[in-house]
Design a protein around this motif. Structure first.
Motif, PDB file in Angstrom:
ATOM      1  N   LEU A   1       3.600  43.767  -3.095  1.00 20.18           N
ATOM      2  CA  LEU A   1       4.290  44.592  -4.116  1.00 20.18           C
ATOM      3  C   LEU A   1       3.345  44.502  -5.273  1.00 20.18           C
ATOM      4  N   CYS A   2       2.590  45.506  -5.703  1.00 19.24           N
ATOM      5  CA  CYS A   2       1.784  45.158  -7.202  1.00 19.24           C
ATOM      6  C   CYS A   2       2.678  45.180  -8.237  1.00 19.24           C
ATOM      7  N   LYS A   3       2.398  44.802  -9.407  1.00 23.02           N
ATOM      8  CA  LYS A   3       3.239  44.579 -10.645  1.00 23.02           C
ATOM      9  C   LYS A   3       4.147  45.795 -11.074  1.00 23.02           C
ATOM     10  N   HIS A   4       3.342  47.035 -10.639  1.00 23.83           N
ATOM     11  CA  HIS A   4       4.102  48.268 -11.107  1.00 23.83           C
ATOM     12  C   HIS A   4       5.292  48.385 -10.135  1.00 23.83           C
ATOM     13  N   LEU A   5       5.319  48.203  -8.700  1.00 22.89           N
ATOM     14  CA  LEU A   5       6.436  48.158  -7.972  1.00 22.89           C
ATOM     15  C   LEU A   5       7.501  47.237  -8.201  1.00 22.89           C
ATOM     16  N   GLN A   6       7.134  45.931  -8.719  1.00 24.12           N
ATOM     17  CA  GLN A   6       8.012  44.793  -9.240  1.00 24.12           C
ATOM     18  C   GLN A   6       8.655  45.166 -10.369  1.00 24.12           C
ATOM     19  N   ALA A   7       8.112  45.777 -11.535  1.00 18.06           N
ATOM     20  CA  ALA A   7       8.499  46.234 -12.467  1.00 18.06           C
ATOM     21  C   ALA A   7       9.603  47.496 -12.285  1.00 18.06           C
ATOM     22  N   LEU A   8       9.159  48.170 -11.394  1.00 16.74           N
ATOM     23  CA  LEU A   8      10.161  49.338 -11.025  1.00 16.74           C
ATOM     24  C   LEU A   8      11.530  48.996 -10.432  1.00 16.74           C
ATOM     25  N   LEU A   9      11.152  48.008  -9.436  1.00 18.05           N
ATOM     26  CA  LEU A   9      12.681  47.427  -8.980  1.00 18.05           C
ATOM     27  C   LEU A   9      13.325  46.653  -9.959  1.00 18.05           C
ATOM     28  N   GLU A  10      12.852  45.759 -10.782  1.00 22.80           N
ATOM     29  CA  GLU A  10      13.682  45.276 -11.938  1.00 22.80           C
ATOM     30  C   GLU A  10      14.211  46.261 -12.618  1.00 22.80           C
ATOM     31  N   GLU A  11      13.843  47.023 -13.076  1.00 18.68           N
ATOM     32  CA  GLU A  11      14.411  48.081 -14.132  1.00 18.68           C
ATOM     33  C   GLU A  11      15.455  48.975 -13.396  1.00 18.68           C
ATOM     34  N   ALA A  12      15.008  49.321 -12.209  1.00 18.19           N
ATOM     35  CA  ALA A  12      16.137  49.959 -11.090  1.00 18.19           C
ATOM     36  C   ALA A  12      17.532  49.087 -11.361  1.00 18.19           C
ATOM     37  N   GLU A  13      17.314  47.628 -11.093  1.00 16.37           N
ATOM     38  CA  GLU A  13      18.540  46.867 -11.093  1.00 16.37           C
ATOM     39  C   GLU A  13      19.084  46.903 -12.420  1.00 16.37           C
ATOM     40  N   LEU A  14      18.553  46.930 -13.498  1.00 17.76           N
ATOM     41  CA  LEU A  14      19.052  47.112 -14.889  1.00 17.76           C
ATOM     42  C   LEU A  14      19.603  48.608 -14.905  1.00 17.76           C
ATOM     43  N   GLN A  15      19.216  49.503 -14.566  1.00 16.38           N
ATOM     44  CA  GLN A  15      19.770  51.103 -14.561  1.00 16.38           C
ATOM     45  C   GLN A  15      20.897  50.914 -13.627  1.00 16.38           C
ATOM     46  N   TYR A  16      20.759  50.846 -12.382  1.00 14.79           N
ATOM     47  CA  TYR A  16      21.792  51.027 -11.561  1.00 14.79           C
ATOM     48  C   TYR A  16      22.731  49.928 -11.186  1.00 14.79           C
ATOM     49  N   GLY A  17      22.121  48.924 -11.313  1.00 13.79           N
ATOM     50  CA  GLY A  17      23.050  47.513 -10.655  1.00 13.79           C
ATOM     51  C   GLY A  17      22.432  47.156  -9.304  1.00 13.79           C
ATOM     52  N   ARG A  18      22.473  45.602  -9.247  1.00 16.05           N
ATOM     53  CA  ARG A  18      21.882  45.222  -8.281  1.00 16.05           C
ATOM     54  C   ARG A  18      22.478  45.718  -6.811  1.00 16.05           C
ATOM     55  N   GLU A  19      23.970  45.844  -6.738  1.00 16.11           N
ATOM     56  CA  GLU A  19      24.377  46.273  -5.608  1.00 16.11           C
ATOM     57  C   GLU A  19      24.154  47.680  -5.256  1.00 16.11           C
ATOM     58  N   ARG A  20      24.205  48.562  -6.142  1.00 18.06           N
ATOM     59  CA  ARG A  20      23.578  50.053  -5.945  1.00 18.06           C
ATOM     60  C   ARG A  20      22.370  50.109  -5.351  1.00 18.06           C
ATOM     61  N   VAL A  21      21.458  49.349  -5.973  1.00 20.43           N
ATOM     62  CA  VAL A  21      20.008  49.433  -5.599  1.00 20.43           C
ATOM     63  C   VAL A  21      19.862  48.873  -4.015  1.00 20.43           C
ATOM     64  N   ALA A  22      20.422  47.526  -3.806  1.00 20.75           N
ATOM     65  CA  ALA A  22      20.395  46.970  -2.326  1.00 20.75           C
ATOM     66  C   ALA A  22      20.929  47.907  -1.520  1.00 20.75           C
ATOM     67  N   ARG A  23      22.263  48.732  -1.588  1.00 26.15           N
ATOM     68  CA  ARG A  23      22.600  49.516  -0.803  1.00 26.15           C
ATOM     69  C   ARG A  23      21.614  50.685  -0.463  1.00 26.15           C
ATOM     70  N   TYR A  24      21.242  51.368  -1.584  1.00 25.64           N
ATOM     71  CA  TYR A  24      20.393  52.576  -1.474  1.00 25.64           C
ATOM     72  C   TYR A  24      18.954  51.963  -0.509  1.00 25.64           C
ATOM     73  N   LEU A  25      18.443  50.820  -0.873  1.00 30.46           N
ATOM     74  CA  LEU A  25      17.481  50.633  -0.038  1.00 30.46           C
ATOM     75  C   LEU A  25      17.714  49.867   1.131  1.00 30.46           C
ATOM     76  N   ARG A  26      18.707  49.624   1.440  1.00 33.46           N
ATOM     77  CA  ARG A  26      19.298  49.037   2.827  1.00 33.46           C
ATOM     78  C   ARG A  26      18.723  47.598   2.620  1.00 33.46           C
ATOM     79  N   ILE A  27      18.863  46.581   1.732  1.00 34.06           N
ATOM     80  CA  ILE A  27      18.466  45.450   1.684  1.00 34.06           C
ATOM     81  C   ILE A  27      19.872  44.568   1.699  1.00 34.06           C
ATOM     82  N   GLU A  28      19.752  43.424   2.497  1.00 34.82           N
ATOM     83  CA  GLU A  28      20.866  42.385   2.539  1.00 34.82           C
ATOM     84  C   GLU A  28      20.152  41.175   2.230  1.00 34.82           C
ATOM     85  N   VAL A  29      20.591  40.692   0.900  1.00 37.69           N
ATOM     86  CA  VAL A  29      20.277  39.327   0.491  1.00 37.69           C
ATOM     87  C   VAL A  29      21.426  38.713  -0.217  1.00 37.69           C
ATOM     88  N   ASP A  30      21.244  37.310  -0.061  1.00 37.76           N
ATOM     89  CA  ASP A  30      22.403  36.395  -0.846  1.00 37.76           C
ATOM     90  C   ASP A  30      22.376  36.635  -2.160  1.00 37.76           C
TER      91      ASP A  30
END
Length: 164
Positions: free
Chosen positions: A78-107
């Motif tokens: 992931l380039c720095k732009h994608l990393q920033a996008l993922l970080e800001e999405a967590e701020l905007q929508y919350g970690r759980e919602r972003v993880a559910r949308y992207l179908r990511i399972e992490v501790d």
């Protein structure tokens, strides 16, 4: 009588989970099967990047608004732009919602980035960028208490009217 969201021409806006830095990532959305948005260049104020992560397959895409590929995106890295996008999405929508949308399972303590199975997959940047420009155009409309026909669908922070 309570009007439901379905009977109104506006929808209630869910405020961001945490404040965001709009100068860095002015536009982020979960749409079209992707986390996608516009990320400002760190080196050139005239340049922005359209970045996205596919929801199911975690396909990565990042290019300038002129469709020039991002030099930092290499295969599954992931380039720095994608990393920033993922970080800001967590701020905007919350970690759980972003993880559910992207179908990511992490501790709980593990970054969402660790749950991705990324690979390079170009996505249409023009659609995302034109959506961003359309949102910017709404900011230029003069203030008015009168209804604006082209914004009848636009989310509103008002609450449903109640009648006794």
């Amino acid at each position: 009588m309570v009007l439901s969201v379905e009977t109104r021409s506006t929808a209630v806006v869910i405020p961001p989970v945490k404040p965001r830095k709009l100068a860095k990532v002015p536009f982020v959305e979960l749409a079209d099967g992707r986390l996608q948005g516009v990320v400002s260049s760190g080196s050139d104020v005239e340049r922005v990047y359209v970045s996205s992560i596919g929801a199911a397959g975690h396909g990565l895409s990042c290019s300038t608004n002129n469709n020039r590929p991002c030099g930092g995106l290499r295969g599954s890295y992931l380039c720095k732009h994608l990393q920033a996008l993922l970080e800001e999405a967590e701020l905007q929508y919350g970690r759980e919602r972003v993880a559910r949308y992207l179908r990511i399972e992490v501790d709980e303590g593990t970054p969402l980035l660790a749950g991705l199975k990324p690979h390079h997959e170009p996505a249409p940047a023009a659609t995302v960028f034109s959506g961003f420009l359309r949102h910017l155009a709404y900011l230029e409309l003069p203030g008015s208490a009168e209804p604006i026909p082209e914004l009848h669908w636009f989310p509103s922070v008002s609450r449903p009217a109640e009648e006794g």
